[in-house]
Design a protein around this motif. Structure first.
Motif, mmCIF file in Angstrom:
data_model
loop_
_atom_site.group_PDB
_atom_site.id
_atom_site.type_symbol
_atom_site.label_atom_id
_atom_site.label_comp_id
_atom_site.label_asym_id
_atom_site.label_seq_id
_atom_site.Cartn_x
_atom_site.Cartn_y
_atom_site.Cartn_z
ATOM 1 N N PHE A 146 0.937 -1.316 0.093
ATOM 2 C CA PHE A 146 0.379 0.125 0.139
ATOM 3 C C PHE A 146 1.018 0.585 0.266
ATOM 4 O O PHE A 146 1.708 1.455 1.032
ATOM 5 C CB PHE A 146 -0.971 0.107 1.435
ATOM 6 N N GLU A 180 0.421 4.659 1.072
ATOM 7 C CA GLU A 180 0.247 4.709 1.874
ATOM 8 C C GLU A 180 1.095 4.303 3.556
ATOM 9 O O GLU A 180 1.745 4.810 3.970
ATOM 10 C CB GLU A 180 -1.339 4.330 2.940
ATOM 11 N N ASN A 198 -6.343 3.275 4.704
ATOM 12 C CA ASN A 198 -6.965 2.486 3.617
ATOM 13 C C ASN A 198 -8.039 1.846 4.292
ATOM 14 O O ASN A 198 -7.270 0.633 4.649
ATOM 15 C CB ASN A 198 -5.793 2.555 2.740
#
Length: 248
Positions: free
Chosen positions: A97, A99, A125
């Motif tokens: 991810f 993030e 997320n």
């Protein structure tokens, strides 16, 4: 004309079937890691309060009853209680991810400092939150074992001594070898996560090891019962476990 109507109907029908199957393939109900842990405590492990690696019993207040011969020289305080460990470490799938890797404009502290990693992925997320809270990947372990295992991959460590006395869990050089009694459950958890989530993919070496452990250490009735309970709560199936349970 009727022919094309039949084709359109078939496409819609099989698309709906595919969507339904996909929805059953992984966790899409429980976002909260904290909630997942509480559900495991109260609805899955309430009559089977035994840790994954060391087979230590624990009480409803999470207090551990140490097996004879268990000891640790680190994380003494954490060793007294169980914690819920991601068998496939959160970092292993979390780094897929952006993030986690790079942060996000919403990941700013009250002191105006940007942050990233697990905290950011969890904040921003929803897909990450579902993966993190997937109960098929969560097991009770002695806190000190969880701390020392960290996010290390599993392998074989021949010649290494146990890191916890009578509990045959070995941790050395950022690698971990679990006791034999845990290897089958670990393997089928890795295989499930690899199959259920596109964000996570095992290395070829790790997959070979997990396939070998899956075959060498067959599934137990408790493992099947655990999966059934999680399926009822999480409303998603573990196809790896489901297939193995047919042999019992």
């Amino acid at each position: 004309m009727q022919y094309f109507k039949n084709i359109r109907f078939s496409i819609v029908f099989f698309t709906l079937i595919l969507i339904q199957q996909t929805s059953l393939a992984n966790n899409q109900k429980i976002e909260s890691f904290s909630k997942a842990k509480k559900l495991l405590e109260k609805q899955v492990y309430q009559n089977h309060q035994v840790t994954l690696y060391c087979a230590a019993k624990f009480k409803t207040d999470k207090q551990v009853i140490f097996p004879d011969g268990f000891h640790t020289t680190k994380y003494i305080k954490r060793s007294k209680k169980i914690e819920w460990e991601h068998v496939v470490p959160a970092e292993n799938f979390g780094r897929a991810f952006s993030e986690w890797r790079d942060g996000h404009n919403k990941c700013v502290s009250s002191k105006s400092k940007s942050f990233k990693g697990r905290r950011c992925a969890e904040k921003v997320n929803v897909e990450y939150r579902y993966m993190q809270a997937d109960m098929f990947n969560l097991y009770p372990v002695i806190g000190a074992v969880n701390a020392l295992r960290s996010n290390y991959n599993f392998t074989m460590l021949p010649g290494e001594e146990s890191s916890f006395g009578s509990c045959a869990m070995k941790i050395n050089n950022r690698k971990a070898e679990p006791p034999q009694n845990a290897r089958g459950r670990i393997a089928r958890t890795y295989l499930y996560m690899d199959e259920a989530y596109q964000r996570y993919s095992m290395s070829k070496q790790q997959k070979r090891l997990m396939n070998a452990w899956d075959k060498t250490y067959p599934i137990s009735e408790w493992e099947c019962a655990r999966a059934k309970k999680i399926t009822e709560i999480q409303e998603s199936e573990n196809s790896v476990i489901k297939l193995r349970c047919k042999s019992l």
